[in-house]
Write an enzyme that holds these catalytic residues in place. Structure first.
Site, short mmCIF file in Angstrom:
data_model
loop_
_atom_site.label_atom_id
_atom_site.label_comp_id
_atom_site.label_asym_id
_atom_site.label_seq_id
_atom_site.Cartn_x
_atom_site.Cartn_y
_atom_site.Cartn_z
N ALA A 65 -19.86 54.49 67.56
CA ALA A 65 -20.56 55.33 68.24
C ALA A 65 -20.60 56.73 67.75
O ALA A 65 -19.79 56.97 66.88
CB ALA A 65 -19.80 55.49 69.57
N GLY A 108 -17.85 50.74 67.48
CA GLY A 108 -18.99 50.33 68.30
C GLY A 108 -20.14 49.68 67.30
O GLY A 108 -20.79 48.71 67.86
N GLU A 111 -18.50 46.19 67.53
CA GLU A 111 -18.74 45.71 69.00
C GLU A 111 -20.09 45.34 69.26
O GLU A 111 -20.55 43.98 69.87
CB GLU A 111 -18.45 46.82 69.84
CG GLU A 111 -16.80 47.02 69.85
CD GLU A 111 -16.38 48.27 70.62
OE1 GLU A 111 -16.89 49.39 70.57
OE2 GLU A 111 -15.62 48.14 71.63
N GLU A 131 -11.02 53.15 65.98
CA GLU A 131 -10.99 54.08 67.04
C GLU A 131 -9.69 54.79 67.35
O GLU A 131 -9.58 55.79 67.68
CB GLU A 131 -11.37 53.44 68.43
CG GLU A 131 -12.72 53.19 68.58
CD GLU A 131 -12.98 51.62 68.25
OE1 GLU A 131 -12.35 51.07 67.21
OE2 GLU A 131 -14.35 51.18 68.46
N1 DAK Z 1 -20.66 59.34 64.46
C1 DAK Z 1 -21.32 60.32 63.86
N2 DAK Z 1 -21.46 60.56 62.60
C2 DAK Z 1 -20.98 59.61 61.54
C3 DAK Z 1 -20.38 58.61 61.87
C4 DAK Z 1 -19.98 58.32 63.33
N3 DAK Z 1 -19.42 57.28 64.00
N4 DAK Z 1 -19.98 58.12 60.93
C5 DAK Z 1 -20.42 58.60 59.82
N5 DAK Z 1 -21.13 59.91 60.23
C6 DAK Z 1 -21.69 60.88 59.52
C7 DAK Z 1 -20.75 61.65 58.78
O1 DAK Z 1 -20.19 62.73 59.56
C8 DAK Z 1 -21.45 62.27 57.66
O2 DAK Z 1 -22.29 63.19 58.18
P1 DAK Z 1 -22.50 64.60 57.52
O3 DAK Z 1 -21.15 64.99 56.93
O4 DAK Z 1 -23.27 64.09 55.94
O5 DAK Z 1 -23.43 65.38 58.11
C9 DAK Z 1 -22.38 61.24 57.34
O6 DAK Z 1 -22.34 60.29 58.39
C10 DAK Z 1 -21.83 60.21 56.22
O7 DAK Z 1 -20.49 59.90 56.34
P2 DAK Z 1 -19.40 60.12 55.43
O8 DAK Z 1 -19.84 61.40 54.64
O9 DAK Z 1 -17.99 60.08 56.17
O10 DAK Z 1 -19.56 58.85 54.37
P3 DAK Z 1 -18.51 58.05 53.60
O11 DAK Z 1 -18.98 56.98 52.68
O12 DAK Z 1 -17.43 59.15 52.96
O13 DAK Z 1 -17.63 57.47 54.87
C11 DAK Z 1 -17.20 55.99 56.67
C12 DAK Z 1 -18.07 56.35 55.47
C13 DAK Z 1 -17.81 54.98 57.61
C14 DAK Z 1 -15.86 55.41 56.14
C15 DAK Z 1 -16.76 57.14 57.62
O14 DAK Z 1 -18.09 58.03 57.69
C16 DAK Z 1 -16.46 57.14 58.77
O15 DAK Z 1 -14.98 56.81 58.76
N6 DAK Z 1 -17.08 57.28 59.89
C17 DAK Z 1 -16.55 57.05 61.14
C18 DAK Z 1 -15.97 55.75 61.63
C19 DAK Z 1 -15.52 55.67 63.04
O16 DAK Z 1 -14.40 56.10 63.21
N7 DAK Z 1 -16.20 54.62 63.71
C20 DAK Z 1 -15.64 54.68 65.12
C21 DAK Z 1 -16.18 55.63 66.20
S1 DAK Z 1 -15.63 55.40 67.84
C22 DAK Z 1 -18.93 53.45 74.40
C23 DAK Z 1 -19.35 52.21 73.53
C24 DAK Z 1 -18.48 52.18 72.15
C25 DAK Z 1 -17.62 53.27 71.88
C26 DAK Z 1 -17.47 54.21 72.74
C27 DAK Z 1 -18.08 54.40 73.97
N8 DAK Z 1 -19.53 53.61 75.49
C28 DAK Z 1 -20.43 52.46 76.16
C29 DAK Z 1 -19.37 54.81 76.37
C30 DAK Z 1 -17.31 53.24 70.31
C31 DAK Z 1 -16.68 54.15 70.00
C32 DAK Z 1 -16.53 54.08 68.46
O17 DAK Z 1 -17.41 53.56 67.65
#
Ligand code: DAK
Length: 257
Positions: A65, A108, A111, A131
């Site tokens: 997400a 997400g 998911e 998460e």
């Molecule tokens: N959201 C927003 N931006 C993101 C992102 C995300 N999930 N993942 C990556 N980005 C952005 C980064 O901020 C970066 O932006 P800039 O700095 O260039 O502006 C760009 O994408 C490239 O990412 P990285 O520089 O971090 O790239 P790397 O290759 O170094 O790393 C990575 C890739 C995928 C390992 C890393 O970006 C990372 O850890 N990303 C976050 C992964 C994460 O934590 N995902 C889970 C999020 S929580 C719901 C439904 C579902 C959900 C919630 C509610 N409802 C129906 C209400 C689900 C929740 C989640 O998914």
């Protein structure tokens, strides 16, 4: 026109929804989920569409997400917006839905892939529910669908400790059904969709509903659902045609009737 997804028609009967927010690794904001829903709604009622592929880029299926959109949310905003309803509608899409995963499928993103019927992956794909690193837990089915797919111990490691799976691990755990070199993943996804697109549409719909019933019910309820769907198919022209074609040693001509 959608802004966060691309729609492609690689073959007759097959449609592709490609997530297209490259700057944020296809992070799923509310607009993206709404656009996926709108596309699927159209495909559900279009008889020319027989199978759909959901995919992303080489680098990311989806990194979860959109954290920048989610960071300001409160309990009350989550409850009032009820965004889960739109995710649930994706799971209710009645035709075959294939997730083709290259790069990361996280949070997400995983998911979303798990709401599809069949998940296939490129060799360099990575899967996770990170998460916990954000102080939350999966909220769109991750704790449930992942546990069904890979079993308790591995699901616990992924959800509690943000363990990532390689494509090979995901294959062995049963999360994905096939793994291919990344550059030919879409070719194989389209081939699979093409095969599904040639099958009897009403039987496909009943088959999908019956397999999904295995996840939602007790064995007794699941068997009852299967039997009901089985009976219903004997009221279709396709059942007559399929069996007649077998007896006449020819290919069946499915009508979806
Ligand atoms: N959201 C927003 N931006 C993101 C992102 C995300 N999930 N993942 C990556 N980005 C952005 C980064 O901020 C970066 O932006 P800039 O700095 O260039 O502006 C760009 O994408 C490239 O990412 P990285 O520089 O971090 O790239 P790397 O290759 O170094 O790393 C990575 C890739 C995928 C390992 C890393 O970006 C990372 O850890 N990303 C976050 C992964 C994460 O934590 N995902 C889970 C999020 S929580 C719901 C439904 C579902 C959900 C919630 C509610 N409802 C129906 C209400 C689900 C929740 C989640 O998914």
């Amino acid at each position: 026109m959608p802004e966060n997804i691309l729609l492609e028609s690689p073959l007759e009967g097959v449609r592709v929804i490609r997530l297209n927010r490259p700057k944020v690794l296809n992070a799923l904001n509310a607009d993206t989920i709404a656009e996926i829903n709108a596309a699927l709604e159209g495909f559900a009622t279009d008889e020319a569409v027989r199978a759909v592929i959901l995919t992303g880029s080489d680098r990311a299926f989806a990194a979860g997400a959109d954290i920048s959109e989610m960071s300001g949310q409160t309990v009350s905003s989550m409850v009032t917006q009820n965004r889960f309803a739109l995710w649930q509608r994706i799971a209710e899409f009645p035709k075959p839905l294939i997730a083709a995963v290259n790069g990361v499928a996280l949070g997400g993103g995983l998911e979303l892939a798990m709401t599809c019927d069949i998940m296939i992956a490129g060799e360099t794909a990575r899967f996770g529910q990170p998460e916990i690193n954000l102080g939350i837990i999966p909220g769109a089915g991750g704790t449930q669908r992942l546990t069904h797919a890979v079993g308790k111990s591995l699901a616990m490691e992924m959800v509690l400790n943000a363990r990532m799976l390689s494509a090979d691990e995901a294959l062995r755990a049963g999360l994905v059904s096939s793994v291919y070199p990344p550059e030919v993943l879409m070719h194989h996804a389209v081939l699979l969709a093409k095969q599904l697109a040639t099958r009897a549409p009403l039987a496909l719909r009943a088959a999908k509903a019956s397999v999904n019933a295995a996840f939602e019910n007790s064995l007794t309820q699941g068997l009852a659902a299967e039997r009901q769907n089985f009976y219903l198919l004997f009221g279709t022209q396709d059942q007559k045609e399929g069996m007649q074609a077998f007896l006449e040693k020819r290919r069946a001509n499915w009508q979806g009737r």
